[in-house]
Design a protein around this motif. Structure first.
Motif, PDB file in Angstrom:
ATOM      1  N   ALA A   1       0.811  -1.213   0.000  1.00 22.44           N
ATOM      2  CA  ALA A   1       0.000   0.000   0.000  1.00 22.44           C
ATOM      3  C   ALA A   1       0.843   1.263   0.000  1.00 22.44           C
ATOM      4  O   ALA A   1       1.952   1.301   0.545  1.00 22.44           O
ATOM      5  CB  ALA A   1      -0.923   0.009   1.212  1.00 22.44           C
ATOM      6  N   THR A   2       0.269   2.287  -0.607  1.00 25.77           N
ATOM      7  CA  THR A   2       0.754   3.659  -0.498  1.00 25.77           C
ATOM      8  C   THR A   2      -0.405   4.502   0.032  1.00 25.77           C
ATOM      9  O   THR A   2      -1.480   4.518  -0.563  1.00 25.77           O
ATOM     10  CB  THR A   2       1.206   4.206  -1.852  1.00 25.77           C
ATOM     11  OG1 THR A   2       2.283   3.407  -2.355  1.00 25.77           O
ATOM     12  CG2 THR A   2       1.672   5.656  -1.722  1.00 25.77           C
TER      13      THR A   2
ATOM     14  N   ASP B   1      -3.545   3.622  -2.363  1.00 25.12           N
ATOM     15  CA  ASP B   1      -3.382   2.679  -3.472  1.00 25.12           C
ATOM     16  C   ASP B   1      -2.957   1.362  -2.839  1.00 25.12           C
ATOM     17  O   ASP B   1      -1.839   1.243  -2.327  1.00 25.12           O
ATOM     18  CB  ASP B   1      -2.329   3.202  -4.450  1.00 25.12           C
ATOM     19  CG  ASP B   1      -2.123   2.286  -5.647  1.00 25.12           C
ATOM     20  OD1 ASP B   1      -2.715   1.186  -5.687  1.00 25.12           O
ATOM     21  OD2 ASP B   1      -1.359   2.665  -6.561  1.00 25.12           O
ATOM     22  N   ILE B   2      -3.867   0.396  -2.812  1.00 27.40           N
ATOM     23  CA  ILE B   2      -3.625  -0.884  -2.140  1.00 27.40           C
ATOM     24  C   ILE B   2      -3.623  -2.003  -3.173  1.00 27.40           C
ATOM     25  O   ILE B   2      -4.561  -2.116  -3.966  1.00 27.40           O
ATOM     26  CB  ILE B   2      -4.690  -1.168  -1.059  1.00 27.40           C
ATOM     27  CG1 ILE B   2      -4.712  -0.052  -0.017  1.00 27.40           C
ATOM     28  CG2 ILE B   2      -4.428  -2.515  -0.395  1.00 27.40           C
ATOM     29  CD1 ILE B   2      -5.831  -0.187   1.000  1.00 27.40           C
TER      30      ILE B   2
ATOM     31  N   LYS C   1       7.346   0.885   3.340  1.00 26.86           N
ATOM     32  CA  LYS C   1       7.554   0.760   1.885  1.00 26.86           C
ATOM     33  C   LYS C   1       7.952  -0.685   1.527  1.00 26.86           C
ATOM     34  O   LYS C   1       8.875  -0.936   0.782  1.00 26.86           O
ATOM     35  CB  LYS C   1       8.613   1.756   1.399  1.00 26.86           C
ATOM     36  CG  LYS C   1       8.190   3.207   1.568  1.00 26.86           C
ATOM     37  CD  LYS C   1       9.230   4.176   1.078  1.00 26.86           C
ATOM     38  CE  LYS C   1       8.702   5.600   1.056  1.00 26.86           C
ATOM     39  NZ  LYS C   1       8.179   6.045   2.364  1.00 26.86           N
ATOM     40  N   GLN C   2       7.153  -1.610   2.083  1.00 22.97           N
ATOM     41  CA  GLN C   2       7.382  -3.026   1.856  1.00 22.97           C
ATOM     42  C   GLN C   2       6.071  -3.737   1.544  1.00 22.97           C
ATOM     43  O   GLN C   2       5.003  -3.270   1.948  1.00 22.97           O
ATOM     44  CB  GLN C   2       8.006  -3.681   3.097  1.00 22.97           C
ATOM     45  CG  GLN C   2       9.396  -3.218   3.453  1.00 22.97           C
ATOM     46  CD  GLN C   2       9.923  -3.905   4.718  1.00 22.97           C
ATOM     47  OE1 GLN C   2       9.308  -4.839   5.222  1.00 22.97           O
ATOM     48  NE2 GLN C   2      11.050  -3.451   5.211  1.00 22.97           N
ATOM     49  N   THR C   3       6.188  -4.851   0.841  1.00 20.90           N
ATOM     50  CA  THR C   3       5.055  -5.731   0.646  1.00 20.90           C
ATOM     51  C   THR C   3       4.947  -6.654   1.848  1.00 20.90           C
ATOM     52  O   THR C   3       5.929  -7.273   2.258  1.00 20.90           O
ATOM     53  CB  THR C   3       5.219  -6.569  -0.627  1.00 20.90           C
ATOM     54  OG1 THR C   3       5.308  -5.697  -1.755  1.00 20.90           O
ATOM     55  CG2 THR C   3       4.038  -7.518  -0.829  1.00 20.90           C
ATOM     56  N   MET C   4       3.748  -6.726   2.443  1.00 19.82           N
ATOM     57  CA  MET C   4       3.565  -7.469   3.679  1.00 19.82           C
ATOM     58  C   MET C   4       2.848  -8.790   3.380  1.00 19.82           C
ATOM     59  O   MET C   4       1.844  -8.813   2.674  1.00 19.82           O
ATOM     60  CB  MET C   4       2.730  -6.660   4.670  1.00 19.82           C
ATOM     61  CG  MET C   4       3.186  -5.228   4.878  1.00 19.82           C
ATOM     62  SD  MET C   4       4.896  -5.108   5.464  1.00 19.82           S
ATOM     63  CE  MET C   4       4.772  -5.960   7.026  1.00 19.82           C
ATOM     64  N   PRO C   5       3.326  -9.913   3.944  1.00 21.16           N
ATOM     65  CA  PRO C   5       2.572 -11.154   3.844  1.00 21.16           C
ATOM     66  C   PRO C   5       1.337 -11.083   4.729  1.00 21.16           C
ATOM     67  O   PRO C   5       1.388 -10.514   5.816  1.00 21.16           O
ATOM     68  CB  PRO C   5       3.561 -12.209   4.345  1.00 21.16           C
ATOM     69  CG  PRO C   5       4.471 -11.466   5.262  1.00 21.16           C
ATOM     70  CD  PRO C   5       4.597 -10.070   4.699  1.00 21.16           C
ATOM     71  N   PHE C   6       0.238 -11.664   4.245  1.00 17.42           N
ATOM     72  CA  PHE C   6      -0.967 -11.651   5.064  1.00 17.42           C
ATOM     73  C   PHE C   6      -0.786 -12.561   6.291  1.00 17.42           C
ATOM     74  O   PHE C   6      -1.202 -12.220   7.375  1.00 17.42           O
ATOM     75  CB  PHE C   6      -2.190 -12.091   4.251  1.00 17.42           C
ATOM     76  CG  PHE C   6      -3.476 -11.990   5.021  1.00 17.42           C
ATOM     77  CD1 PHE C   6      -4.181 -10.780   5.078  1.00 17.42           C
ATOM     78  CD2 PHE C   6      -4.000 -13.066   5.726  1.00 17.42           C
ATOM     79  CE1 PHE C   6      -5.357 -10.673   5.797  1.00 17.42           C
ATOM     80  CE2 PHE C   6      -5.186 -12.978   6.462  1.00 17.42           C
ATOM     81  CZ  PHE C   6      -5.857 -11.776   6.491  1.00 17.42           C
TER      82      PHE C   6
END
Length: 346
Positions: free
Chosen positions: A199-200, A215-216, A341-346
């Protein structure tokens, strides 16, 4: 003789006045008995038979109230819902249900202990455009879906003289908590749990005190879902764009129910309620041709009908506990993703 649920409403702003009250007033299985609000004149103008009280605490103390709707500023939702549950009321909470996954879990657990229904209001599952998309996907009209994008934009420049709480800084304020739950709930309803969240979240309007842009991106093994919202989009027509192995579907414009509710029209004409103007119908592109797709008829009443069945007959709430905690978790992850500023695992 069927049971009539006695209802109390906390808050009489946009949500209470124009979304819940009209549907409750025309559904014979509910009786809107009491409203807690700072605007008694607005309550009496809608229906002089509805009792008015000044505080939520007065409403919760009424032993005849079975069900409470929480329609107050975001940061008050959890505390009011907790009080209502402690008074053995069933509870519907406007979005956001809670401001964190932890708070959501606590409310769900309290409801379980109190043996009461608690659910979130997610009316956009019954928008005409979303119902149309569900039908197209069920029919396989696009082949295998590979990309889903949903936008909910507005043009709302900051008015420094405005006093709306929604424009004031604070916990749970901002576009992510306001429009975000609508878009996220729809994707979760369609596709289930994502693998990743990226997300941003930003402030883009001059003088804004709240985040007004997000922006997700939700990652799935076989598709990508992107959800965007900005409060500074003048031409804010694009709503959905879906792309699959066999075609694309593009949809503009919003469901018409809110417009009619704001005009004080009641949702009691089943033949015409929720009918979308044909200039908002979506376009389906496949097999070398373009096809105008009539929108399904929208109607938020099924939310209330399901709520009645959940309270009286023990049915599963349409927005269940899994839906609620997953959405709260994704919002937490979106905030963290934007900060790191990272992609997170659910």
């Amino acid at each position: 003789m069927s049971i009539v649920i006695q209802v109390g409403l906390v808050g009489f702003g946009l949500s209470g006045r124009y979304f819940h009250t009209p549907f409750l007033s025309v559904n014979p299985r509910f009786r809107l008995k009491k409203i807690a609000s700072s605007r008694p004149e607005a309550v009496h103008a809608f229906d002089a038979a509805i009792e008015w009280v000044a505080t939520a605490e007065e409403l919760f103390a009424d032993p005849t109230i079975d069900l409470v709707f929480i329609c107050t500023p975001n940061e008050t939702h959890v505390d009011y819902a907790r009080q209502a549950l402690e008074h053995k009321k069933h509870v519907v909470i406007e979005k956001p249900f809670a401001l964190s996954e932890q708070e959501a879990h606590q409310l769900l657990e309290l409801a379980r202990k109190q043996e009461r229904v608690v659910t979130a209001y997610q009316n956009r599952r019954w928008d005409s455009d979303f119902l149309t998309i569900k039908r197209l996907l069920a029919e396989g009209a696009l082949g295998n879906l590979v990309e889903f994008e949903s936008r909910y934009d507005r043009y709302s420049p900051v008015n420094l003289r405005a006093q709306s709480w929604k424009e004031q800084a604070g916990a749970g304020r901002g576009n992510l908590y306001n429009l975000g739950p609508h878009l996220l709930d729809q994707v979760l309803h369609l596709f289930g749990t994502p693998d990743t969240v990226e997300a941003t979240i930003r402030i883009i309007r001059p003088d804004s005190r709240i985040n007004d842009y997000f922006d997700i991106k939700l990652g799935y093994s076989d598709k990508a879902a992107r959800l965007k919202s900005s409060l500074l989009v003048y031409h804010n027509q694009l709503r959905y764009s879906l792309h699959g192995t066999g075609g694309s579907f593009i949809k503009n414009g919003l469901d018409a129910q809110e417009e009619r509710l704001r005009l004080d029209q009641l949702p009691n004409d089943k033949a015409t309620w929720g009918t979308e103007p044909d200039d908002r119908w979506g376009m389906l592109y496949r097999d070398g041709r373009t096809e105008l797709i009539p929108s399904e008829q929208g109607n938020y009443m099924p939310f209330y009908d399901n709520l009645y069945e959940a309270i009286v007959n023990g049915a599963e709430p349409a927005i269940n506990s899994t839906d609620i905690w997953q959405l709260a978790r994704i919002i937490d992850l979106a905030v963290l993703s934007s900060e790191l500023k990272q992609t997170m695992p659910f």
